[in-house]
Design a protein around this motif. Structure first.
Motif, PDB file in Angstrom:
ATOM      1  N   ILE A   1      12.227 -14.068  33.003  1.00 56.31           N
ATOM      2  CA  ILE A   1      12.910 -15.084  33.808  1.00 56.31           C
ATOM      3  C   ILE A   1      12.111 -16.382  33.822  1.00 56.31           C
TER       4      ILE A   1
ATOM      5  N   THR B   1      10.353  -8.179  33.510  1.00 52.72           N
ATOM      6  CA  THR B   1      11.539  -8.932  33.934  1.00 52.72           C
ATOM      7  C   THR B   1      11.165 -10.290  34.487  1.00 52.72           C
ATOM      8  N   ARG B   2      10.114 -10.311  35.306  1.00 50.57           N
ATOM      9  CA  ARG B   2       9.674 -11.575  35.910  1.00 50.57           C
ATOM     10  C   ARG B   2       9.225 -12.570  34.832  1.00 50.57           C
TER      11      ARG B   2
END
Length: 265
Positions: free
Chosen positions: A139, A135-136
């Motif tokens: 982003i 997820t990081r």
């Protein structure tokens, strides 16, 4: 796992179930146990209140993150498997090539010791890291794409606006040269005025960027939110673009015959 050993020794084959319990603590815990000296040789109680076992500290290891990148430093104690075996455990094997290429060999080695030992969830460490950072990374890639697009648009915009502004002054340059101004004087004047405007814009942009870093701080790892390289490279790149945008049209206009420049609209 390449966690550094800062002092003392590693576990040895002599650390068995029948010998004195030993442990290795991380640097954070070692400083709490012995703030002014060495924690090696001190005793620590494992599992307080639940069949407590006292172990002697034989080594100090570096601090490590075991769960998340942003986790706070934790007190950590390592104990030898031969003294405190667990029902569920993980075996780490390092190989110079593809880690999955040795999976079958590792299974065979374990089964030679215990034929009934179940082995499952064999995976490279990089896969676990990718899962934790999925997820990081999405982003950050998303933000990086917009950042690159923003820099590109800013570059095009700065060059276009400055070129247009200088081109509009072609008639003024013709008048100045007709009155005796040298080419270098005209170009220098345009550069000073153009770069003064860019300097003001860069100061405003840097102030806004400093304010925005607080929002991005939670998404950064290994890079300070006030990264000096970033804050130096981007303004420098935009300043160079602005310099070219001012210099090229001014140089081109200063080489035009003053009479022709006076006719320009």
């Amino acid at each position: 796992m390449r966690i550094p050993r800062l002092g003392g020794r590693d576990f040895a084959p002599d650390d068995r179930a029948t010998t004195m319990p030993v442990a290795i603590v991380n640097e954070l815990l070692a400083k709490k146990i012995a703030p002014q000296g060495s924690a090696i040789g001190k005793r620590i109680r494992l599992n307080p209140g639940d069949q407590s076992v006292w172990a002697t500290i034989v080594g100090v290891a570096g601090n490590a993150k075991h769960f998340q990148l942003e986790e706070a430093p934790l007190d950590q104690v390592y104990v030898p498997f031969t003294q405190r075996p667990l029902i569920f455990t993980e075996l780490v094997v390092r190989t110079p090539g593809d880690p999955m290429s040795v999976a079958n060999a590792v299974r065979s080695a374990i089964w030679r010791v215990d034929r009934d030992q179940p082995v499952w969830r064999v995976r490279p460490v990089t896969q676990s890291i990718e899962g934790a950072l999925g997820t990081r990374k999405f982003i950050m890639r998303f933000l990086a794409s917009f950042a690159i697009l923003a820099v590109l648009l800013a570059t095009i915009g700065v060059y276009g606006v400055m070129s247009y502004a200088v081109a509009r002054r072609t008639q003024e340059m013709g008048i100045r040269m007709a009155l005796g101004a040298r080419t270098t004087q005209v170009v220098g004047m345009v550069l000073r005025q153009g770069m003064r405007t860019i300097a003001i814009a860069l100061v405003i942009g840097l102030a806004a960027s400093l304010a925005a870093t607080r929002v991005l701080a939670t998404q950064l790892y290994g890079v300070e939110r006030l990264d000096p390289l970033t804050f130096a490279a981007v303004p420098l790149a935009l300043a160079l673009v602005a310099l070219c945008a001012c210099y090229l049209p001014a140089r081109r206009a200063s080489r035009v015959d003053p009479v022709a420049a006076l006719r320009a609209e």
